[in-house]
Design an enzyme around this catalytic site. Structure first.
Site, PDB file in Angstrom:
ATOM      1  N   ASP A 257       0.832  -1.215   0.000  1.00  0.00           N
ATOM      2  CA  ASP A 257       0.000   0.000   0.000  1.00  0.00           C
ATOM      3  C   ASP A 257       0.865   1.262   0.000  1.00  0.00           C
ATOM      4  O   ASP A 257       1.973   1.266   0.546  1.00  0.00           O
ATOM      5  CB  ASP A 257      -0.923  -0.025   1.231  1.00  0.00           C
ATOM      6  CG  ASP A 257      -2.065   0.963   1.092  1.00  0.00           C
ATOM      7  OD1 ASP A 257      -2.434   1.303  -0.051  1.00  0.00           O
ATOM      8  OD2 ASP A 257      -2.601   1.396   2.131  1.00  0.00           O
TER       9      ASP A 257
ATOM     10  N   HIS B  83       2.111   3.691  -9.072  1.00  0.00           N
ATOM     11  CA  HIS B  83       1.913   2.258  -9.299  1.00  0.00           C
ATOM     12  C   HIS B  83       3.096   1.682 -10.089  1.00  0.00           C
ATOM     13  O   HIS B  83       3.561   0.583  -9.822  1.00  0.00           O
ATOM     14  CB  HIS B  83       0.597   2.009 -10.038  1.00  0.00           C
ATOM     15  CG  HIS B  83      -0.615   2.365  -9.214  1.00  0.00           C
ATOM     16  ND1 HIS B  83      -0.756   1.960  -7.913  1.00  0.00           N
ATOM     17  CD2 HIS B  83      -1.714   3.108  -9.497  1.00  0.00           C
ATOM     18  CE1 HIS B  83      -1.903   2.430  -7.424  1.00  0.00           C
ATOM     19  NE2 HIS B  83      -2.500   3.133  -8.367  1.00  0.00           N
TER      20      HIS B  83
ATOM     21  N   LEU C 171      10.383 -20.729  -5.006  1.00  0.00           N
ATOM     22  CA  LEU C 171       9.420 -19.843  -4.338  1.00  0.00           C
ATOM     23  C   LEU C 171       8.032 -19.932  -4.990  1.00  0.00           C
ATOM     24  O   LEU C 171       7.908 -19.845  -6.204  1.00  0.00           O
ATOM     25  CB  LEU C 171       9.928 -18.397  -4.431  1.00  0.00           C
ATOM     26  CG  LEU C 171       8.988 -17.320  -3.868  1.00  0.00           C
ATOM     27  CD1 LEU C 171       8.966 -17.349  -2.342  1.00  0.00           C
ATOM     28  CD2 LEU C 171       9.395 -15.922  -4.354  1.00  0.00           C
TER      29      LEU C 171
HETATM   30  C1  IPE Z   1      -5.234  -2.640  -0.077  1.00  0.00           C
HETATM   31  O1  IPE Z   1      -5.000  -1.296  -0.261  1.00  0.00           O
HETATM   32  C2  IPE Z   1      -5.270  -3.338  -1.408  1.00  0.00           C
HETATM   33  C3  IPE Z   1      -3.989  -3.468  -2.074  1.00  0.00           C
HETATM   34  C4  IPE Z   1      -2.823  -3.093  -1.620  1.00  0.00           C
HETATM   35  C5  IPE Z   1      -4.047  -4.099  -3.361  1.00  0.00           C
HETATM   36  P1  IPE Z   1      -6.176  -0.239  -0.366  1.00  0.00           P
HETATM   37  O2  IPE Z   1      -5.542   1.086  -0.541  1.00  0.00           O
HETATM   38  O3  IPE Z   1      -7.159  -0.637  -1.409  1.00  0.00           O
HETATM   39  O4  IPE Z   1      -6.884  -0.370   1.061  1.00  0.00           O
HETATM   40  P2  IPE Z   1      -7.790   0.657   1.845  1.00  0.00           P
HETATM   41  O5  IPE Z   1      -8.818   1.178   0.877  1.00  0.00           O
HETATM   42  O6  IPE Z   1      -6.886   1.747   2.338  1.00  0.00           O
HETATM   43  O7  IPE Z   1      -8.355  -0.143   2.959  1.00  0.00           O
HETATM   44  C1  IPE Z   2      -1.669   0.271  -3.335  1.00  0.00           C
HETATM   45  O1  IPE Z   2      -1.453   1.626  -3.377  1.00  0.00           O
HETATM   46  C2  IPE Z   2      -1.930  -0.313  -4.696  1.00  0.00           C
HETATM   47  C3  IPE Z   2      -3.328  -0.680  -4.916  1.00  0.00           C
HETATM   48  C4  IPE Z   2      -4.285  -0.626  -4.065  1.00  0.00           C
HETATM   49  C5  IPE Z   2      -3.659  -1.179  -6.233  1.00  0.00           C
HETATM   50  P1  IPE Z   2      -2.652   2.667  -3.323  1.00  0.00           P
HETATM   51  O2  IPE Z   2      -3.061   2.969  -4.723  1.00  0.00           O
HETATM   52  O3  IPE Z   2      -3.748   2.219  -2.441  1.00  0.00           O
HETATM   53  O4  IPE Z   2      -1.913   3.927  -2.704  1.00  0.00           O
HETATM   54  P2  IPE Z   2      -2.475   4.899  -1.585  1.00  0.00           P
HETATM   55  O5  IPE Z   2      -2.854   4.058  -0.423  1.00  0.00           O
HETATM   56  O6  IPE Z   2      -3.645   5.607  -2.187  1.00  0.00           O
HETATM   57  O7  IPE Z   2      -1.322   5.795  -1.292  1.00  0.00           O
HETATM   58 MG    MG Z   3      -4.101   2.416  -0.445  1.00  0.00          MG
END
Ligand code: IPE
Ligand code: IPE
Ligand code: MG
Length: 246
Positions: free
Chosen positions: A25, A42, A136
């Site tokens: 995240d 990303h 792995l």
């Molecule tokens: C969790 O992150 C999902 C992934 C890392 C793929 P999110 O950014 O979607 O989670 P929330 O919305 O903060 O709970």
């Molecule tokens: C995690 O990073 C990747 C996915 C959920 C696909 P985020 O896109 O949720 O990044 P933040 O949490 O908004 O910074």
């Molecule tokens: Mg996120």
């Protein structure tokens, strides 16, 4: 900094987790902080994958489960979802050869039916190509939600019962866990979440029953090999009791 994996391996010894899950995240915030579009974050995020996978594989971790796209992430603007799937396509197209050469077995966690056709095809091709690898186990959670996974598992068991191949009374914890997407993999020992939030966001809820948690402030693109080693060293120090007295 270059990590001396063989030295780390000796230090961690027996205290290496068999199965590590990572909620990757913080990509969006990483990009926003730099005045860039979220998709830029990303892309930066995918660039961390090689190092983390490499160390996991070299240390001898058996399974690594990476949360890449949740069943809830469909709520995001279409442009961001499209950018993410573009990256997944790129990743599966460009990286599979090297992963295969490193004996990595790729498996997808989540519902394939909900994926765009080209992504589904490239995921299936990667799974088939690497199916006989013994190194792995790399699990990519795509269109994954723990509740949706549980529903699919229950439906699988219900179908077995309906077909009279399974007695409802014979359903136990082992059979339920085996019917999950992670069936056959070692127990989840360690669950890491980057980005500073402390929640599971529907990732591996049943598998995490006795996992150790590590919530890391670093945003995913900033999660260096060294930070990962730090989490693994910290895990090695923990006292896991599993309900008993130790
Ligand atoms: C969790 O992150 C999902 C992934 C890392 C793929 P999110 O950014 O979607 O989670 P929330 O919305 O903060 O709970
Ligand atoms: C995690 O990073 C990747 C996915 C959920 C696909 P985020 O896109 O949720 O990044 P933040 O949490 O908004 O910074
Ligand atoms: Mg996120």
């Amino acid at each position: 900094m270059q990590i001396d994996v063989q030295k780390e391996k000796l230090t961690l010894g027996e205290r290496l987790p068999a199965h590590v899950g990572i909620i990757m995240d913080g990509n969006g915030r990483w990009a926003t902080k730099r005045g860039m579009p979220r998709a830029f974050g990303h892309r930066a995020g995918t660039e961390r994958l090689r190092g983390i996978i490499r160390i996991s594989s070299d240390l001898g971790i058996k399974a690594l489960s990476l949360y890449a796209f949740s069943t809830e992430n469909w709520k995001r603007p279409k442009a961001e979802v499209d950018a993410l799937f573009g990256l997944f396509m790129e990743y599966f197209t460009n990286e599979v050869e090297e992963l295969h050469a490193n004996n990595v077995r790729i498996r997808m966690l989540g519902e394939k039916e909900g994926l765009p056709a080209n992504v589904r095809a490239s995921v299936i091709a990667a799974e088939e190509k690497t199916a006989r690898n013994t190194g792995l186990a790399l699990n990519v959670a795509l269109n994954y939600g723990s509740r949706s996974e549980t529903v699919r598992a229950v439906k699988k068991l219900a179908a077995e019962v309906a077909a009279k191949r399974l007695d409802a009374e014979a359903i136990d914890e082992e059979k339920l866990l085996a019917a999950l997407d992670t069936g056959g993999l070692p127990e989840l020992d360690l669950l890491i979440r980057t980005g500073g939030d402390q929640r599971l966001s529907n990732f591996l809820l049943l598998q995490a029953a006795y996992a150790e948690f590590a919530f890391v402030d670093a945003l995913w693109p900033d999660f260096t090999d060294e930070l990962y080693m730090g989490v693994l060293r910290d895990f090695a120090q923990r006292n896991r009791r599993f309900g008993g007295l130790k």
